[in-house]
Design a protein around this motif. Structure first.
Motif, PDB file in Angstrom:
ATOM      1  N   THR A  64      -6.492   5.762  24.944  1.00 53.42           N
ATOM      2  CA  THR A  64      -5.372   5.588  25.860  1.00 53.42           C
ATOM      3  C   THR A  64      -4.304   6.633  25.579  1.00 53.42           C
ATOM      4  O   THR A  64      -3.911   6.840  24.426  1.00 53.42           O
ATOM      5  CB  THR A  64      -4.739   4.191  25.702  1.00 53.42           C
ATOM      6  N   TYR A  65      -3.863   7.290  26.639  1.00 48.81           N
ATOM      7  CA  TYR A  65      -2.659   8.122  26.575  1.00 48.81           C
ATOM      8  C   TYR A  65      -1.596   7.438  27.422  1.00 48.81           C
ATOM      9  O   TYR A  65      -1.841   7.084  28.585  1.00 48.81           O
ATOM     10  CB  TYR A  65      -2.911   9.531  27.111  1.00 48.81           C
ATOM     11  N   SER A  66      -0.425   7.236  26.861  1.00 51.52           N
ATOM     12  CA  SER A  66       0.628   6.543  27.601  1.00 51.52           C
ATOM     13  C   SER A  66       1.982   7.200  27.361  1.00 51.52           C
ATOM     14  O   SER A  66       2.294   7.639  26.250  1.00 51.52           O
ATOM     15  CB  SER A  66       0.692   5.064  27.196  1.00 51.52           C
ATOM     16  N   GLN A  67       2.753   7.244  28.421  1.00 52.87           N
ATOM     17  CA  GLN A  67       4.123   7.752  28.359  1.00 52.87           C
ATOM     18  C   GLN A  67       5.001   6.799  29.153  1.00 52.87           C
ATOM     19  O   GLN A  67       4.821   6.637  30.361  1.00 52.87           O
ATOM     20  CB  GLN A  67       4.208   9.160  28.934  1.00 52.87           C
ATOM     21  N   SER A  68       5.936   6.149  28.483  1.00 51.78           N
ATOM     22  CA  SER A  68       6.865   5.216  29.128  1.00 51.78           C
ATOM     23  C   SER A  68       8.283   5.603  28.731  1.00 51.78           C
ATOM     24  O   SER A  68       8.651   5.514  27.553  1.00 51.78           O
ATOM     25  CB  SER A  68       6.566   3.775  28.707  1.00 51.78           C
ATOM     26  N   GLN A  69       9.055   6.022  29.717  1.00 52.60           N
ATOM     27  CA  GLN A  69      10.385   6.566  29.444  1.00 52.60           C
ATOM     28  C   GLN A  69      11.484   5.635  29.936  1.00 52.60           C
ATOM     29  O   GLN A  69      11.351   4.983  30.976  1.00 52.60           O
ATOM     30  CB  GLN A  69      10.534   7.938  30.113  1.00 52.60           C
ATOM     31  N   ASP A  70      12.546   5.607  29.181  1.00 53.42           N
ATOM     32  CA  ASP A  70      13.699   4.764  29.478  1.00 53.42           C
ATOM     33  C   ASP A  70      14.693   5.563  30.332  1.00 53.42           C
ATOM     34  O   ASP A  70      15.232   6.574  29.881  1.00 53.42           O
ATOM     35  CB  ASP A  70      14.348   4.328  28.164  1.00 53.42           C
ATOM     36  N   ALA A  94      26.913   1.115  33.654  1.00 54.04           N
ATOM     37  CA  ALA A  94      28.143   1.446  34.379  1.00 54.04           C
ATOM     38  C   ALA A  94      28.019   2.819  35.049  1.00 54.04           C
ATOM     39  O   ALA A  94      28.989   3.589  35.116  1.00 54.04           O
ATOM     40  CB  ALA A  94      29.346   1.411  33.449  1.00 54.04           C
ATOM     41  N   GLY A  95      26.807   3.154  35.525  1.00 52.00           N
ATOM     42  CA  GLY A  95      26.579   4.408  36.229  1.00 52.00           C
ATOM     43  C   GLY A  95      26.395   5.616  35.334  1.00 52.00           C
ATOM     44  O   GLY A  95      26.159   6.716  35.834  1.00 52.00           O
ATOM     45  N   LEU A  96      26.469   5.439  34.030  1.00 52.32           N
ATOM     46  CA  LEU A  96      26.355   6.558  33.096  1.00 52.32           C
ATOM     47  C   LEU A  96      25.011   6.519  32.384  1.00 52.32           C
ATOM     48  O   LEU A  96      24.498   5.447  32.052  1.00 52.32           O
ATOM     49  CB  LEU A  96      27.482   6.513  32.067  1.00 52.32           C
ATOM     50  N   GLU A  97      24.442   7.710  32.151  1.00 49.07           N
ATOM     51  CA  GLU A  97      23.194   7.797  31.418  1.00 49.07           C
ATOM     52  C   GLU A  97      23.442   7.508  29.941  1.00 49.07           C
ATOM     53  O   GLU A  97      24.367   8.054  29.339  1.00 49.07           O
ATOM     54  CB  GLU A  97      22.579   9.188  31.579  1.00 49.07           C
ATOM     55  N   LEU A  98      22.606   6.639  29.373  1.00 53.14           N
ATOM     56  CA  LEU A  98      22.711   6.348  27.952  1.00 53.14           C
ATOM     57  C   LEU A  98      22.121   7.498  27.144  1.00 53.14           C
ATOM     58  O   LEU A  98      21.399   8.354  27.665  1.00 53.14           O
ATOM     59  CB  LEU A  98      21.992   5.042  27.629  1.00 53.14           C
ATOM     60  N   SER A  99      22.419   7.509  25.851  1.00 46.84           N
ATOM     61  CA  SER A  99      21.920   8.590  24.998  1.00 46.84           C
ATOM     62  C   SER A  99      20.400   8.581  24.904  1.00 46.84           C
ATOM     63  O   SER A  99      19.788   9.591  24.573  1.00 46.84           O
ATOM     64  CB  SER A  99      22.528   8.471  23.598  1.00 46.84           C
ATOM     65  N   SER A 100      19.779   7.424  25.205  1.00 44.53           N
ATOM     66  CA  SER A 100      18.317   7.309  25.151  1.00 44.53           C
ATOM     67  C   SER A 100      17.659   7.661  26.481  1.00 44.53           C
ATOM     68  O   SER A 100      16.449   7.477  26.628  1.00 44.53           O
ATOM     69  CB  SER A 100      17.928   5.880  24.749  1.00 44.53           C
ATOM     70  N   TYR A 101      18.425   8.140  27.440  1.00 44.35           N
ATOM     71  CA  TYR A 101      17.907   8.439  28.777  1.00 44.35           C
ATOM     72  C   TYR A 101      16.759   9.448  28.675  1.00 44.35           C
ATOM     73  O   TYR A 101      16.904  10.546  28.123  1.00 44.35           O
ATOM     74  CB  TYR A 101      19.018   9.004  29.651  1.00 44.35           C
ATOM     75  N   GLY A 102      15.578   9.076  29.205  1.00 38.94           N
ATOM     76  CA  GLY A 102      14.414   9.955  29.171  1.00 38.94           C
ATOM     77  C   GLY A 102      13.561   9.815  27.929  1.00 38.94           C
ATOM     78  O   GLY A 102      12.496  10.439  27.839  1.00 38.94           O
TER      79      GLY A 102
END
Length: 682
Positions: A560-566, A571-579
């Motif tokens: 299995t190859y898997s890629q799951s991104q956050d 509040a409309g702002l991208e978190l530091s974990s975005y992507g």
């Protein structure tokens, strides 16, 4: 609890010798068909993997959760130890999106939505099957359409050979970590059309094992490196179940009761040199269920199912930080009891308009209730109740090499609470479409694709848990897409007697994901809909088989190859974990089972590999990496036949190379262990 276990042992000691004597005059033991782990979507529109029969019995696994690790696309969250929580996640969509069915009826947990698969033994299991999306049929309950993926546990039905009217299997297991597990299964033929079974199992272990704890500072220097003993991982559990199975004219029915009683430790995380922290949990789980299926005519058949379940959980947390009326109290202890009740009824009707065109209508109703006794919490518990109605309209059509299956699921949920604010009532409609095509008549080559939209309701904990839950939560919405193929080579061609390859590529998009987010008070968090996760991956399953004289060889390999991104925003702002890759999602994983049988001997080798991933902290940075892990398991089995009695002995070596690893960060798993099994079948 303890008196019940004493009664079990007394019955076991007194009854088994009598049964052994009475069985000595019966015919030979039942025949167990050999079925291997296989991906067989050339018979299905929807990707399916199955593990059953002899291979399931010979696999060096302790419970259902251990066996499911060998399916492509699955991740088992194991918190370590015999009594630790074990849940399954398929294609990284989340544990809550996996429907787990026991003999055709879903196992429910309205409180937290999680099914602990460590409670379910493999002793009475005939097969484990996993579907991505749903089954490739429309003659099923509305519940079967209501999950993003589904796992079906099917228990053994009595099989009698010749003139036999009863079967008995007595088994004893022990391990090198002070583990004792006696069990028995008795089957009785009551008439030509009715039979019954009774089985029970008792488990006791202190759960203690050695582990290595090693951590590095951010500059690469070693912070901790020690060997210690895992504590608070003990378990004492009793399982009892009984079933009655019947046949009708053009139909079948069965009824089952199940009871599970356990007292166990749930070991805590190993942090800051704390090696004995953790929780205590007591469970009492009971359910009674029944179903009936009948073909009324060549064109019409129906099915009815019903279930009642009662679940009690007593949960004690110690040495933790607990929030009491916004005051943080170090070392406070929570002592909570939860009482769940569930009633479920389903009716399915299917009509064949044409020999190639079928339609079905499924209606389900479910009632859930949760009560609690909570010490030290000042806020009043909500005492929620939930009424769920599901209606599914489905149709399938076949034309030459094409097969089309589609359905629309309507869901209506009504909430009631005794105190506090209740969640709003909800109505949702979710469609699904599945396509299959066999382009060549001479070759067993099949193409398939599906698209499915599904949602999951917030659990009672999400909505009403004191000072954390939010009654305004919306459901999580999931869109899932899949394309794949299967090719099976004819027997005997290219050296192998069996060779098949299955491959699927998928894409998932989860919106309104329910996550815990901080509020204005740093010590108080609240469940909210702010999450979005996008995933994609590839799954492959390869099955090989070869018979050489008296030697039967088989191999089952998955990758299995898997890629799951956050892609969560707050509040409309991208978190530091975005992507970033979401926690505990490896890019690469795989498994393999190699089996060889020769006369009365059987040899089994299996391995699991899980690649690099990140722990539950926020960002994909070096300090949050969790290293790859792998295990190698070996099993040797020998059968002996004495007159009309069959004796079987098994020796297993789990984690043969004694790797120190963690499935969940700071929850170390056992090293090398030895397991011994002896069984008598009459």
């Amino acid at each position: 609890m303890y008196s019940l276990k004493k009664i079990f042992f007394s019955v076991f000691i007194l009854v088994v010798p009598f049964l052994l004597h009475s069985q000595a005059v019966t015919d030979s033991s039942r025949v167990l068909k050999e079925v291997i782990l296989k991906g067989k979507p050339y018979q299905e529109v929807i990707p399916v993997q199955s593990l059953s029969g002899v291979l399931l019995e010979n696999l060096a696994s302790h419970n259902v959760a251990d066996a499911l690790r060998y399916f492509a696309g699955t991740q088992i969250k194991d918190y370590g130890g015999v009594g630790g929580l074990k849940t399954v996640d398929v294609r990284n969509m989340g544990t809550h999106h996996v429907g787990v069915f026991y003999d055709g009826i879903q196992l429910g947990n309205a409180q937290n939505g999680v099914t602990d698969l460590g409670k379910y033994s493999l002793d009475d299991m005939e097969s484990l099957t996993m579907y991505n999306g749903q089954k490739s049929e429309i003659f099923q309950s509305a519940k079967d359409f209501a999950s993003a993926s589904a796992i079906y546990m099917k228990t053994k039905r009595p099989v009698f050979t010749g003139s036999k009217k009863s079967n008995l299997l007595v088994r004893y297991k022990t391990m090198s970590i002070n583990y004792h597990d006696p069990s028995f299964r008795w089957e009785q033929k009551l008439s030509d059309k009715v039979s019954m079974s009774v089985s029970s199992e008792y488990i006791k272990s202190n759960g203690q094992y050695k582990f290595r704890y090693k951590r590095h500072n951010q500059d690469g220097t070693i912070a901790y490196d020690t060997t210690a003993t895992r504590w608070n991982s003990d378990i004492e559990a009793l399982r009892f179940e009984s079933g009655v199975y019947g046949q009708l004219n053009n139909g079948t029915w069965d009824a089952k009761v199940y009871y599970y009683d356990s007292e166990r430790g749930a070991p805590g995380a190993i942090v800051e040199n704390k090696f004995s922290d953790g929780f205590r949990q007591s469970d009492k789980n009971f359910f009674a269920q029944a179903y009936l299926v009948k073909d009324v005519s060549e064109k019409y058949k129906f099915q009815v199912k019903g279930k009642f379940a009662y679940d009690y959980t007593h949960y004690i947390a110690r040495d933790t930080t607990t929030v009491l009326d916004e005051t943080v109290t170090e070392g406070a202890q929570s002592d909570d009891s939860y009482f769940q009740q569930e009633a479920y009824f389903s009716a399915v009707n299917m009509y064949s308009i044409l020999p190639t065109w079928d339609v079905s209508l499924s209606t389900d109703f479910q009632y859930n209730k949760l009560n609690a006794t909570r010490r030290g919490i000042q806020t009043q518990f909500s005492f929620p109740q939930r009424y769920t109605a599901l209606v599914s309209l489905a149709s399938s059509y076949r034309y030459e090499g094409f097969k089309v299956l589609g359905n629309v699921l309507g869901s209506r949920v009504i909430e009631e609470v005794r105190y506090n604010a209740k969640a709003p009532n909800k109505t949702e409609f979710t469609p699904a479409l599945f396509l299959g095509y066999t382009p060549f008549k001479k070759y067993d080559f099949n193409l398939r694709a599906f698209a499915k939209r599904i949602f999951r309701m917030p659990t009672f904990n999400d909505l009403y848990y004191t000072m954390v839950g939010s009654s305004t939560l919306r459901p999580e919405y999931m869109n899932q897409y899949d394309v794949g193929f299967t090719y099976a080579i004819p027997s005997g061609k290219y050296f192998f007697d069996k060779l098949s390859l299955q491959a699927d590529a998928y894409y998932t998009n989860t919106k309104d994901k329910i996550v815990a987010a901080p509020t204005g008070n740093l010590f108080r968090w609240m469940m909210t809909n702010i999450g979005q996760v996008k995933g994609k991956g590839i799954e492959t399953v390869l099955n090989l088989g070869k018979n050489i004289d008296k030697v039967n060889l088989s191999a089952n390999l998955t990758y299995t190859y898997s890629q799951s991104q956050d892609f969560t925003k707050f509040a409309g702002l991208e978190l530091s974990s975005y992507g970033d890759q979401i926690p505990y999602t490896p890019w690469h994983s795989g498994s393999g089972i190699l089996n060889a049988g020769y006369e009365s001997w059987n040899f089994n080798y299996s391995f699991i590999y899980v690649g690099k991933r990140y722990n539950g902290n926020v960002n994909n940075i070096k300090v949050n990496e969790v290293q790859p892990w792998y295990t190698h398991d070996l099993a040797v089995q020998k059968s002996f036949t004495f007159s009309k009695c069959k004796l079987k002995g098994t020796v297993e070596v789990n984690n043969a190379f004694n790797q120190h690893y963690e499935v969940i960060y700071n929850y170390p798993m056992p090293g090398r262990t030895f397991k011994f099994i002896i069984s008598v079948e009459l």
